[in-house]
Design a protein around this motif. Structure first.
Motif: not given
Length: 200
Positions: A9-12, A63-64, A70-71, A124-125
């Motif tokens: 999961g390195a890319p995230i 997770y995102r 910002t988050y 997605p937004n």
């Protein structure tokens, strides 16, 4: 303390501005840090003793990352991979969701910890969060800009809801719900579409 190298999961674990890393003490207690790549800011994440923090090898994982920078949303995870929890149900994503404000360092719980677990998804937004607790037909829709929450409950003999999927422009939400008796193959699973602009 040692710096854990986690290729899974390195890319995230990073974006263009930030990187998430974890330090461990004797591989039983973990501290998460979020460091700006120019080394100007570093945020240490404190768990405030949630139930999952008492389990060995559990930490928070990315997770995102929001598109506007910002988050960072985070979920509990094993040090190597997976959620670290037994999953008796279906449509299960995790047992809690957290958010770190990358500008101020403010860390908050967005979905409270639950022994049952949740199915959830962010649009997605980055404007909406939808979730449903396991073994429930109630759907929670939160506007992440205003924190206004709307609650939808399905009519009918549904017992499980989740597997959320968004249209790429975030105007529609698709999800599934299982009818009581579906495990014994006496009933099945319905697929729903929700229009975000009018909540129909």
């Amino acid at each position: 303390y040692i710096l854990e190298k986690l290729p899974v999961g390195a890319p995230i674990k990073s974006n263009e501005e930030w990187i998430l890393y974890t330090c461990s003490l004797a591989k039983t207690r973990y501290n998460n840090f979020v460091l700006s790549k120019d080394n100007s800011k570093v945020w240490e994440i404190y768990y405030n003793n949630p139930a999952w923090a008492d389990k060995n090898s559990i930490q928070l994982s990315a997770y995102r990352w929001t598109q506007d920078g910002t988050y960072l949303y985070l979920v509990p995870a094993l040090n190597c991979c997976g959620s670290g929890f037994y999953a008796p149900g279906y449509f299960l994503d995790n047992y809690s969701l957290y958010r770190l404000n990358l500008q101020s360092g403010y860390f908050e719980n967005i979905i409270p910890p639950s022994d049952k677990g949740y199915s959830f998804s962010i649009s997605p937004n980055d404007e909406y969060l939808v979730y449903s607790e396991n073994e429930s037909k109630t759907i929670h829709m939160i506007d992440l800009r205003t924190r206004v929450e709307q609650i939808l409950s399905l009519d009918g003999n549904y017992v499980l809801t989740g597997a959320f999927a968004w249209k790429p422009d975030s105007t529609k939400l698709y999800f599934s719900s299982a009818v009581n008796g579906w495990k014994s193959e006496n009933e099945g699973i319905s697929i729903f579409m929700l229009s975000i602009n009018n909540m129909n």
